[in-house]
Design an enzyme around this catalytic site. Structure first.
Site, PDB file in Angstrom:
ATOM      1  N   CYS A   2       0.851  -1.268   0.084  1.00 41.93           N
ATOM      2  CA  CYS A   2      -0.024  -0.053  -0.077  1.00 41.93           C
ATOM      3  C   CYS A   2       0.816   1.187   0.035  1.00 41.93           C
ATOM      4  CB  CYS A   2      -0.991   0.002   1.336  1.00 41.93           C
ATOM      5  SG  CYS A   2      -1.871  -1.401   1.439  1.00 41.93           S
ATOM      6  N   ARG A  27       5.642  -0.342  -5.799  1.00 41.07           N
ATOM      7  CA  ARG A  27       5.584  -1.047  -4.683  1.00 41.07           C
ATOM      8  C   ARG A  27       4.755  -2.170  -4.646  1.00 41.07           C
ATOM      9  NH1 ARG A  27       6.917   2.803  -0.549  1.00 41.07           N
ATOM     10  NH2 ARG A  27       5.363   1.441   1.137  1.00 41.07           N
ATOM     11  N   TRP A  86      -2.979  -2.866  -1.436  1.00 38.87           N
ATOM     12  CA  TRP A  86      -2.518  -4.422  -1.622  1.00 38.87           C
ATOM     13  C   TRP A  86      -3.144  -5.167  -0.615  1.00 38.87           C
ATOM     14  CZ3 TRP A  86       0.001  -8.183   1.230  1.00 38.87           C
ATOM     15  CH2 TRP A  86       0.556  -9.376   0.432  1.00 38.87           C
ATOM     16  N   ASN A 112      -2.320   2.596   5.402  1.00 34.36           N
ATOM     17  CA  ASN A 112      -1.317   1.335   5.425  1.00 34.36           C
ATOM     18  C   ASN A 112      -1.335   0.639   6.715  1.00 34.36           C
ATOM     19  OD1 ASN A 112      -1.070   2.503   2.861  1.00 34.36           O
ATOM     20  ND2 ASN A 112       1.341   3.140   3.237  1.00 34.36           N
ATOM     21  N   GLY A 113      -1.035  -0.596   6.375  1.00 32.53           N
ATOM     22  CA  GLY A 113      -0.993  -1.131   7.895  1.00 32.53           C
ATOM     23  C   GLY A 113      -2.090  -2.399   8.080  1.00 32.53           C
ATOM     24  N   GLU A 493      18.731 -17.762  -4.755  1.00 33.83           N
ATOM     25  CA  GLU A 493      18.428 -16.598  -5.171  1.00 33.83           C
ATOM     26  C   GLU A 493      18.077 -16.663  -6.470  1.00 33.83           C
ATOM     27  OE1 GLU A 493      17.451 -13.833  -4.437  1.00 33.83           O
ATOM     28  OE2 GLU A 493      17.836 -12.407  -6.167  1.00 33.83           O
ATOM     29  N   LYS A 497      14.312 -15.642  -8.117  1.00 34.55           N
ATOM     30  CA  LYS A 497      14.138 -14.906  -9.504  1.00 34.55           C
ATOM     31  C   LYS A 497      13.184 -15.646 -10.188  1.00 34.55           C
ATOM     32  CE  LYS A 497      14.924 -11.941  -8.108  1.00 34.55           C
ATOM     33  NZ  LYS A 497      15.415 -11.737  -6.912  1.00 34.55           N
ATOM     34  N   GLU A 500       9.520 -16.292  -8.909  1.00 36.65           N
ATOM     35  CA  GLU A 500       8.710 -14.861  -8.449  1.00 36.65           C
ATOM     36  C   GLU A 500       8.052 -14.082  -9.802  1.00 36.65           C
ATOM     37  OE1 GLU A 500      10.587 -12.033  -6.122  1.00 36.65           O
ATOM     38  OE2 GLU A 500      12.553 -12.147  -7.117  1.00 36.65           O
ATOM     39  N   HIS A 516      20.171 -35.999   0.006  1.00 38.13           N
ATOM     40  CA  HIS A 516      19.282 -36.415   1.073  1.00 38.13           C
ATOM     41  C   HIS A 516      17.837 -36.140   0.886  1.00 38.13           C
ATOM     42  CE1 HIS A 516      22.900 -36.820   3.489  1.00 38.13           C
ATOM     43  NE2 HIS A 516      23.409 -35.550   2.910  1.00 38.13           N
ATOM     44  N   LYS A 615       6.673  -4.485  -3.992  1.00 35.02           N
ATOM     45  CA  LYS A 615       7.943  -4.084  -3.599  1.00 35.02           C
ATOM     46  C   LYS A 615       8.340  -3.836  -2.322  1.00 35.02           C
ATOM     47  CE  LYS A 615      11.671  -3.208  -5.245  1.00 35.02           C
ATOM     48  NZ  LYS A 615      12.688  -4.244  -5.835  1.00 35.02           N
TER      49      LYS A 615
HETATM   50  C1  F6R Z   1      12.694 -10.438  -4.269  1.00 36.54           C
HETATM   51  C2  F6R Z   1      12.305  -9.590  -3.552  1.00 36.54           C
HETATM   52  C3  F6R Z   1      12.092  -9.500  -2.027  1.00 36.54           C
HETATM   53  C4  F6R Z   1      12.552  -8.613  -1.210  1.00 36.54           C
HETATM   54  C5  F6R Z   1      12.209  -8.723   0.329  1.00 36.54           C
HETATM   55  C6  F6R Z   1      12.634  -8.051   1.118  1.00 36.54           C
HETATM   56  O1  F6R Z   1      13.073 -10.272  -5.609  1.00 36.54           O
HETATM   57  O2  F6R Z   1      12.620  -8.267  -3.783  1.00 36.54           O
HETATM   58  O3  F6R Z   1      12.342 -10.910  -1.631  1.00 36.54           O
HETATM   59  O4  F6R Z   1      14.095  -8.803  -1.241  1.00 36.54           O
HETATM   60  O5  F6R Z   1      10.718  -8.714   0.420  1.00 36.54           O
HETATM   61  O6  F6R Z   1      12.533  -6.278   0.840  1.00 36.54           O
HETATM   62  P1  F6R Z   1      13.847  -5.185   1.161  1.00 36.54           P
HETATM   63  O7  F6R Z   1      14.923  -5.690   0.754  1.00 36.54           O
HETATM   64  O8  F6R Z   1      12.919  -4.063   0.616  1.00 36.54           O
HETATM   65  O9  F6R Z   1      13.524  -5.309   2.658  1.00 36.54           O
END
Ligand code: F6R
Length: 620
Positions: A2, A27, A86, A112-113, A493, A497, A500, A516, A615
């Site tokens: 949000c 975001r 969101w 927000n929240g 990681e 990628k 997601e 295992h 985001k």
């Molecule tokens: C994945 C991604 C998320 C963020 C996570 C933490 O590509 O971007 O997994 O890394 O939500 O976010 P920050 O770094 O903003 O605390």
């Protein structure tokens, strides 16, 4: 997640609110809306006019949908509030979008929240005759304010907030109160922007920078009252506070795609520069050491720290996992890495000899914020590596380092991950040079760091080859990613990628763990991405790859040398330049970012805004 933007001044509010919403789009959100009060004749007391219309416009989906409605966009209004939502309570829909309003449609609220006690408040308010329209927790705020409102909105909001538990950033307007926007913060970031004869507020300073760089960051349980010609800030005991105006020192980064099809692709290609920016002015070559101005005030304490606990989420967590190896390699610190969302459940002994390091792109992640608040309570030194300047995490930490990578708009983090790795290396080097690391070792690391941007450029030149490989693999429904030591986090990681943005199932595993359990999944339809650099893990990685081959599994390898055995076992191979082992993951992740991007593109996914993701994750 949000986002909130508010305006109170003399200009037309709606274009400013819509522009602010667009700046908050990155975001992640599922609906948007705004509320303004139409300008009209001033009432008898010069302030209230009971006939003014409260215009609320909302839409499911993107901000363009809101604009396309063309309703209310030409209203003459010079104050208002707006929101990108969101969904948490209630599905994404027009009715659940914010602003939420009271029974008389005079009070508008964006939030927000999460309001944790909203159900009991809702029941209480319904029993008093309030009629609810949405499934949101936010709507209770509008009805509570209505319940307490006599003729002073500020007092009504104060009384309403006293009843709320949970975390929130809130903005409220009332159609009968001319040019007044009330903001409250508890646990969810809110910043006030001081313009020229105008005041703004937002949950993210990024939305305000076109209008002002003068910011006041609200602390928890503070309320800001914006009028057209003045503002004031109070605590919830109604005492006026003098808050410092800070000048947001952010470089003016352009927030456009610069000809790239997606922000994510642009950000992948920005990595040579974001890596350079992470190091700029932070290396003293002649002494084989780094210099981090942000850590100087706490350097003495840091030198004597016995334990470092890295806390973060998602991609930042994987950067932290790699940080563990980097710090262990270069310092004498005991290192722990913990998911921020799990940190609070641990019974850790934290004291002044312990430092807790938060990694966060957004500086707002609720889990990370909660973790460092807990660490502070227990007396640890709290540090941060944050990209977004002036955000909540930077306000709480004792000291920290900025990434200076410019805004990351694509939901999938790319350039910040590599930047976090560079900065952790600089931090480890800084501490390590007071401990066992020699000038020669320090110089080797620095030389390798300096070469990184050009090595990344070299990889990016091969994007077309990676695109072709991605095309070959895009039909598979499952992937295993494996690596050892420094490249175990790379495997995780890389898998994150892919999942997601392409919605393909992928697992990142320590290669040694494969036998295992996960090896039972392997067959000709379950390919493996093996990160197999020529380092001390090479032989063991080759054995793991043999085990996969023996079960008809396809292998795509990322390596940094022409090793005949690797070439023989792999179905496809991507060779990246070679660097020192602790920095090799920075180069190894780049083709995996591109691989995920091209597969997602081939599948026609919404790459910059993947479904269900946000985001900035501002709820726990
Ligand atoms: C994945 C991604 C998320 C963020 C996570 C933490 O590509 O971007 O997994 O890394 O939500 O976010 P920050 O770094 O903003 O605390």
């Amino acid at each position: 997640m949000c986002g909130i933007i508010c305006y109170c001044g003399k200009k037309q509010a709606i274009p400013i609110l819509i522009n602010g919403l667009k700046r908050l789009e990155y975001r992640g959100y599922d609906s948007a809306g705004f509320a303004v009060v139409e300008n009209g004749a001033i009432g008898k007391n010069g302030r209230n006019n009971k006939n003014r219309r409260n215009i609320v416009v909302k839409a499911k989906g993107r901000v363009d949908h809101l604009e396309k409605k063309k309703i209310g966009l030409d209203v003459d209004a010079t104050f208002g509030i707006a929101h990108t939502r969101w969904a948490t309570h209630g599905k994404p829909s027009q009715v659940n979008a914010h602003p939420q309003t009271d029974c008389a449609n005079k009070i508008s609220v964006v939030h927000n929240g999460i309001i944790e006690n909203y159900l009991e408040l809702k029941e209480e308010l319904m029993a008093k005759g309030h009629v609810f329209k949405s499934e949101t927790d936010t709507e209770v705020i509008a009805h509570l304010v209505e319940e307490y409102f006599e003729d002073d909105l500020e007092i009504a909001v104060l009384k309403a907030v006293e009843r709320l538990s949970g975390t929130f950033g809130i903005a409220v307007i009332h159609a009968d109160i001319d040019h007044q926007v009330i903001i409250v913060k508890r646990g969810s970031p809110m910043v006030v922007g001081i313009g020229d004869k105008e005041y703004l507020a937002a949950s993210d300073s990024n939305a305000l920078t076109p209008y002002t760089k003068k910011m006041i960051y609200l602390s928890d349980d503070e309320i800001a009252v914006l009028n057209s010609d003045e503002y004031h800030i109070k605590n919830l005991r109604n005492e006026t506070l003098e808050k410092k105006i800070e000048i947001l020192e952010t470089r003016d980064y352009k927030v456009d795609k610069r000809g790239f099809e997606h922000y994510m692709l642009k950000e992948i290609f920005e990595q040579p520069v974001s890596i350079e920016n992470a190091m700029r002015g932070r290396i003293i070559e002649s002494e084989g050491v780094s210099k981090l101005g942000g850590l100087e005030p706490v350097l003495d304490r840091l030198k004597n720290t016995r334990q470092l606990i890295i806390v973060s989420c998602g991609t930042s967590y994987y950067a932290g996992l790699l940080g563990r190896y980097i710090f262990e390699h270069l310092t004498e610190l005991n290192i722990e890495v913990e998911l921020a969302s799990e940190f609070r459940y641990r019974r850790l002994k934290l004291d002044e000899d312990v430092a807790v390091l938060a990694l966060s792109q957004s500086g707002e992640t609720a889990d990370t914020l909660a973790a460092i608040k807990e660490a502070k309570r227990k007396g640890a030194l709290v540090l941060g590596i944050v990209n977004a300047v002036g955000t909540a995490i930077t306000q709480i930490t004792d000291a920290g380092v900025y990434n200076h990578a410019g805004p990351e708009i694509g939901v999938a983090s790319t350039k910040i991950y590599t930047s976090q790795l560079v900065i952790q290396t600089l931090m480890a080097l800084l501490i390590g040079r007071y401990q066992g690391v020699s000038f020669i070792e320090g110089s080797e690391i620095i030389n390798a760091l300096i070469r990184l941007p050009d090595q990344v450029r070299e990889i990016l030149k091969n994007a077309d080859q990676i695109k072709e490989i991605a095309h070959k693999y895009s039909r598979y429904k499952n992937f295993l990613y494996i690596g050892r030591l420094f490249n175990y986090p790379t495997a995780m990681e890389g898998a994150l990628k892919l999942k997601e943005i392409s919605y393909i199932h992928a697992e990142g595993y320590a290669a040694g763990e494969m036998k295992h359990g996960p090896i039972s999944l392997i067959d000709r339809n379950f390919p493996t991405v093996a990160i197999v650099p020529d380092d001390l893990t090479l032989d063991k990685m080759i054995s793991n790859m043999q085990e996969i081959k023996a079960r008809n599994g396809k292998i795509l390898s990322v390596t940094n040398a022409n090793v005949p055995q690797v070439e023989k076992i792999s179905n496809d191979i991507i060779v990246v330049p070679r660097t020192i082992p602790i920095l090799q993951p920075i180069l190894n992740i780049i083709p995996l970012q591109l691989f995920a991007y091209y597969i997602a593109k081939e599948k026609g996914r919404d790459i910059d805004k993947p479904r269900n993701l946000a985001k900035s994750v501002t709820v726990e």
